[in-house]
Design a protein around this motif. Structure first.
Motif, PDB file in Angstrom:
ATOM      1  N   PRO A  48       0.793  -1.230   0.000  1.00 48.88           N
ATOM      2  CA  PRO A  48       0.000   0.000   0.000  1.00 48.88           C
ATOM      3  C   PRO A  48       0.826   1.280   0.000  1.00 48.88           C
ATOM      4  CG  PRO A  48      -0.200  -1.137   2.116  1.00 48.88           C
ATOM      5  CD  PRO A  48       0.587  -2.027   1.209  1.00 48.88           C
ATOM      6  N   HIS A 100      -1.788  -8.768   6.809  1.00 52.33           N
ATOM      7  CA  HIS A 100      -3.002  -8.455   6.049  1.00 52.33           C
ATOM      8  C   HIS A 100      -2.718  -7.507   4.881  1.00 52.33           C
ATOM      9  CE1 HIS A 100      -5.356 -10.552   9.039  1.00 52.33           C
ATOM     10  NE2 HIS A 100      -4.750  -9.852   9.981  1.00 52.33           N
ATOM     11  N   GLU A 103      -5.725  -6.923   2.407  1.00 50.59           N
ATOM     12  CA  GLU A 103      -6.736  -6.036   2.990  1.00 50.59           C
ATOM     13  C   GLU A 103      -6.267  -4.579   2.979  1.00 50.59           C
ATOM     14  OE1 GLU A 103      -8.627  -5.352   7.404  1.00 50.59           O
ATOM     15  OE2 GLU A 103      -8.237  -7.417   6.778  1.00 50.59           O
ATOM     16  N   ARG A 104      -5.019  -4.367   3.345  1.00 52.48           N
ATOM     17  CA  ARG A 104      -4.471  -2.999   3.362  1.00 52.48           C
ATOM     18  C   ARG A 104      -4.371  -2.427   1.949  1.00 52.48           C
ATOM     19  NH1 ARG A 104       0.753  -4.057   5.952  1.00 52.48           N
ATOM     20  NH2 ARG A 104       1.213  -1.891   5.511  1.00 52.48           N
ATOM     21  N   GLU A 107      -7.959  -1.379   0.975  1.00 49.80           N
ATOM     22  CA  GLU A 107      -8.351  -0.158   1.691  1.00 49.80           C
ATOM     23  C   GLU A 107      -7.706   1.076   1.069  1.00 49.80           C
ATOM     24  OE1 GLU A 107      -7.243  -0.969   5.742  1.00 49.80           O
ATOM     25  OE2 GLU A 107      -8.983  -2.274   6.062  1.00 49.80           O
TER      26      GLU A 107
END
Length: 160
Positions: A48, A100, A103-104, A107
């Motif tokens: 991310p 994760h 998931e990050r 997001e």
């Protein structure tokens, strides 16, 4: 129509129609499409956020998403015409992992696109299965095929 394989940490943008394919696990791909000019771009990022060390790279979502937005604008798109689709971000490794990454990554994509006021028309994210993604840059159409399950019938010890 030309084909292009999108490697992790890469972006693709062209006014010429292409079928762009990539394979995603915890990585995320954000596809942008301009329905007025009928062309698109797509990235494939692995993490991310860039940590500020070394050279900024498209392997980081906070670098790669603005990069494809800027490519679209440089090729004549108006930001108000851009539409987005988001894919990938499955959890890999151990089911009870602490990082994760998938998931990050998801997001971050949603957060950046919301901040940039680019609507997300569709998404196919999360879970425990990787995806093969085909992006048709002229139409914005995306086809997805799931690949092997990351956790084949593993039992998770609740005690860790």
């Amino acid at each position: 129509m030309d084909r292009y394989y999108l490697y992790p940490g890469s972006i693709f943008a062209s006014r010429k129609p292409h079928i762009v394919d990539t394979i995603l696990g915890s990585c995320v791909a954000v596809a942008l499409w301009d329905p007025v000019l009928e062309f698109g771009s797509i990235n494939h990022y692995m993490l991310p956020y860039w940590n500020g060390e070394g050279t900024p790279s498209n392997k980081y979502g906070d670098i790669a998403i603005p990069a494809i937005i800027n490519k679209m604008l440089a090729m004549g798109s108006h930001k108000s015409n851009l539409k987005a689709k988001v894919f990938g971000g499955c959890e890999t490794g151990t089911p009870n992992g602490v990082f994760h990454i998938g998931e990050r990554n998801i997001e971050l994509a949603i957060e950046v696109l919301k901040k940039e006021q680019i609507p997300v028309l569709s998404h196919n994210v999360g879970g425990y299965r990787g995806r093969k993604v085909l992006f048709y840059s002229e139409s914005g159409k995306v086809m997805i095929k799931y690949i092997k399950q990351s956790f084949p019938d593993q039992q998770i010890d609740p005690k860790g």
